[in-house]
Design an enzyme around this catalytic site. Structure first.
Site, PDB file in Angstrom:
ATOM      1  N   ARG A 147       0.859  -1.182   0.000  1.00 31.72           N
ATOM      2  CA  ARG A 147       0.000   0.000   0.000  1.00 31.72           C
ATOM      3  C   ARG A 147       0.893   1.229   0.000  1.00 31.72           C
ATOM      4  NH1 ARG A 147      -3.923   2.233   4.793  1.00 31.72           N
ATOM      5  NH2 ARG A 147      -1.966   3.253   5.410  1.00 31.72           N
ATOM      6  N   TYR A 159      -2.972  11.392   6.847  1.00 27.06           N
ATOM      7  CA  TYR A 159      -3.119   9.980   7.212  1.00 27.06           C
ATOM      8  C   TYR A 159      -2.084   9.107   6.512  1.00 27.06           C
ATOM      9  CZ  TYR A 159      -4.418   5.207   6.978  1.00 27.06           C
ATOM     10  OH  TYR A 159      -4.331   3.859   7.040  1.00 27.06           O
ATOM     11  N   ASP A 220      -5.201   4.025  -0.047  1.00 22.91           N
ATOM     12  CA  ASP A 220      -6.357   4.272   0.833  1.00 22.91           C
ATOM     13  C   ASP A 220      -6.762   5.736   0.751  1.00 22.91           C
ATOM     14  OD1 ASP A 220      -7.055   3.147   4.274  1.00 22.91           O
ATOM     15  OD2 ASP A 220      -8.240   4.367   2.864  1.00 22.91           O
ATOM     16  N   HIS A 222      -9.167   6.913   2.335  1.00 21.21           N
ATOM     17  CA  HIS A 222      -9.572   7.194   3.709  1.00 21.21           C
ATOM     18  C   HIS A 222     -10.779   8.115   3.816  1.00 21.21           C
ATOM     19  CE1 HIS A 222      -8.486   6.901   8.053  1.00 21.21           C
ATOM     20  NE2 HIS A 222      -8.018   5.752   7.609  1.00 21.21           N
ATOM     21  N   GLU A 246      -9.088   2.255  -1.931  1.00 26.10           N
ATOM     22  CA  GLU A 246      -9.905   1.959  -0.757  1.00 26.10           C
ATOM     23  C   GLU A 246     -10.605   3.190  -0.206  1.00 26.10           C
ATOM     24  OE1 GLU A 246      -8.769   0.753   3.855  1.00 26.10           O
ATOM     25  OE2 GLU A 246      -7.395   0.267   2.212  1.00 26.10           O
ATOM     26  N   GLU A 272     -14.144  -1.120   6.110  1.00 24.84           N
ATOM     27  CA  GLU A 272     -13.493  -1.287   7.414  1.00 24.84           C
ATOM     28  C   GLU A 272     -14.281  -0.645   8.543  1.00 24.84           C
ATOM     29  OE1 GLU A 272     -10.180   2.158   7.990  1.00 24.84           O
ATOM     30  OE2 GLU A 272      -9.717   0.640   6.472  1.00 24.84           O
ATOM     31  N   ARG A 293     -13.852  -5.024   3.053  1.00 32.17           N
ATOM     32  CA  ARG A 293     -12.732  -4.636   3.923  1.00 32.17           C
ATOM     33  C   ARG A 293     -12.950  -4.889   5.409  1.00 32.17           C
ATOM     34  NH1 ARG A 293      -8.132  -3.870   4.548  1.00 32.17           N
ATOM     35  NH2 ARG A 293      -7.888  -1.726   5.279  1.00 32.17           N
ATOM     36  N   GLU A 349      -4.570  -7.422   4.924  1.00 34.44           N
ATOM     37  CA  GLU A 349      -3.730  -6.310   5.392  1.00 34.44           C
ATOM     38  C   GLU A 349      -2.954  -6.790   6.633  1.00 34.44           C
ATOM     39  OE1 GLU A 349      -4.182  -1.645   6.907  1.00 34.44           O
ATOM     40  OE2 GLU A 349      -5.958  -2.918   6.758  1.00 34.44           O
ATOM     41  N   TRP A 412     -11.572  12.302   8.297  1.00 31.05           N
ATOM     42  CA  TRP A 412     -10.139  12.066   8.490  1.00 31.05           C
ATOM     43  C   TRP A 412      -9.728  10.820   7.811  1.00 31.05           C
ATOM     44  CZ3 TRP A 412      -7.681   8.012  10.963  1.00 31.05           C
ATOM     45  CH2 TRP A 412      -6.277   8.184  11.060  1.00 31.05           C
TER      46      TRP A 412
END
Ligand code: CS2
Ligand code: MG
Length: 412
Positions: A147, A159, A220, A222, A246, A272, A293, A349, A412
């Site tokens: 990643r 992040y 990601d 995010h 992602e 996630e 995820r 992951e 975030w």
């Protein structure tokens, strides 16, 4: 055999972890991860005050019945706290059942469907030289998929950049990016989507030029983009053949992904922060994602996540289970047993934990040549050293949050 005891163990070796330990009348123990980053004590209270009293005296073998009892008898359903608490009970009971059977858990889930689990690690850098070093460092560790997270010119800290994070004061080893920072208040970070959208494609072009076309690369987003910004990013990254992009846009609104799908073929991974199959129903049915995820720890345990993944398999959607440092070794082991058994496994992951965490949680899983394997120990293969755990008391920690240049709070 009945459930005799259920202890909620909180420890903070390198970061906070919450673990449920179930002990049966025959002395068999089972562990379940209940760590919800930045909100750990809410799950501790849910377990201690409301769930543990319901477990004592129950038959530990009746896992599905216990799951349904905890989910339906609470009346108030779903959500991260409830589903992390139920997940911990579920995994602990599967650990007990596999130990009683004298088998590694994956054997009870249908046996191995592969020899090991393809894994990805987190390379990151505030600039290209630092990022290239981090990619090489992860390749040397054996990771076959990587990643890529990058700093963005003009933004102070964002992040996923390990160099913004912490060094293990004791070992001096820099372990991957730990987003939760100890302290009484969350840190404020800055964000600007337009500079990010201009910068990220140039980084992936540079990484492909440096490391070639084969290596699977992941990124990601995010949860930070609007649907059309997410569509633009997906499209602009197509030349770099990502394994997945992602959390491109906040997924509370499943229809947002329709717009992203209309504009790009970059594979999408989401989930996630999802907690039940209901969060996935529409986006799986409409083929709007390619990877699920969810982590076992946040999605009602092995019993429920297996149902989500079985549903996803009807749509050729694969697993991409969440595995950052805030999933404890217990949660990681549970993910590996499930991942080894299911047919539609995609990738796992794996952010390595710190030395003190490895001291508290004795693990039998292995990471060899970029592949994880849960091991052959009866149960899930992780034991918790309660004396070591007691040496690291809970420490308040929060995930950061974002503000835009005009002061607006942003994802975030
Ligand atoms: C991230 C996580 O690993 C990931 O994909 O999204 O690092 C996430 O930020 C943390 O788990 C939050 O606790
Ligand atoms: Mg993520």
């Amino acid at each position: 055999m009945i459930i005799d005891k259920a202890d909620v163990i909180v420890t903070s070796p390198d970061r906070n972890f919450v673990t449920l330990k179930i002990t049966t009348s025959d002395g068999v123990t089972g562990l379940g991860d209940a760590t919800l980053n930045g909100r750990e004590l809410a799950v501790v209270a849910y377990l201690t005050e409301h769930v543990v009293p319901l477990l004592i005296g129950r038959d530990p073998a009746r896992i599905e019945d216990t799951w349904q009892f905890l989910y339906r008898s609470a009346y108030w359903r779903r959500g991260p706290v409830t589903m992390a608490a139920i997940a911990a009970v579920d995994v602990a009971l599967w650990d007990v059942k596999a130990k009683v059977a004298g088998l590694p858990l994956y054997q009870l889930l249908g046996g191995a469907s592969r020899t090991g689990l393809l894994t990805y690690g987190h390379a990151s850098g505030k600039d290209l030289p630092e990022l290239f070093d981090s990619v090489r460092d992860h390749q040397e560790q054996g990771y076959k998929a990587i990643r890529v997270q990058t700093g963005v010119p003009g933004l102070r800290s964002i992040y996923g950049i390990a160099s913004n994070a912490t060094f293990d004061a004791n070992s001096g080893v820099r372990y991957d990016h730990e987003p939760a920072q100890r302290g009484a208040l969350p840190a404020e970070e800055d964000w600007d989507t337009r500079s990010y959208l201009r910068h990220v494609p140039t980084v992936f072009e540079a990484v492909r030029n440096e490391f070639g076309p084969e290596i699977p690369l992941l990124h990601d987003g995010h949860h930070r983009m609007t649907p059309i910004q997410a569509a633009r990013l997906g499209k602009s990254l197509e030349p770099y053949d990502l394994f997945w992009l992602e959390d491109v846009t906040p997924a509370e609104n499943p229809e947002a992904l329709r717009l992203v799908r209309q504009h790009t073929t970059t594979p999408l991974a989401i989930g996630e922060i999802f907690n039940t199959v209901w969060d996935y129903q529409q986006i799986i049915r409409e083929q709007l994602i390619d990877y699920v995820r969810s982590a076992v720890t946040h999605t009602g345990g092995i019993t429920h996540l297996k149902k989500v993944l079985d549903y996803a398999s009807q749509y050729q959607i694969k697993s991409g289970m969440h595995g950052p440092t805030d999933i404890s070794p217990v949660g990681m082991a549970a993910a590996m047993h499930l991942g080894l058994a299911i047919h539609n496994f995609g990738i796992q992951e794996y952010m390595k934990h710190g030395a003190r965490t490895d001291e508290v949680f004795r693990q039998s899983f292995t990471f060899v040549d970029g592949m994880l394997h849960p091991g052959e120990q009866p149960g899930i293969g992780v034991e918790l050293d309660e004396r070591a755990a007691a040496a690291y008391p809970y420490a308040q920690a929060y995930l950061p949050y974002n503000r835009l240049a005009d002061g607006t709070v942003h994802d975030w």
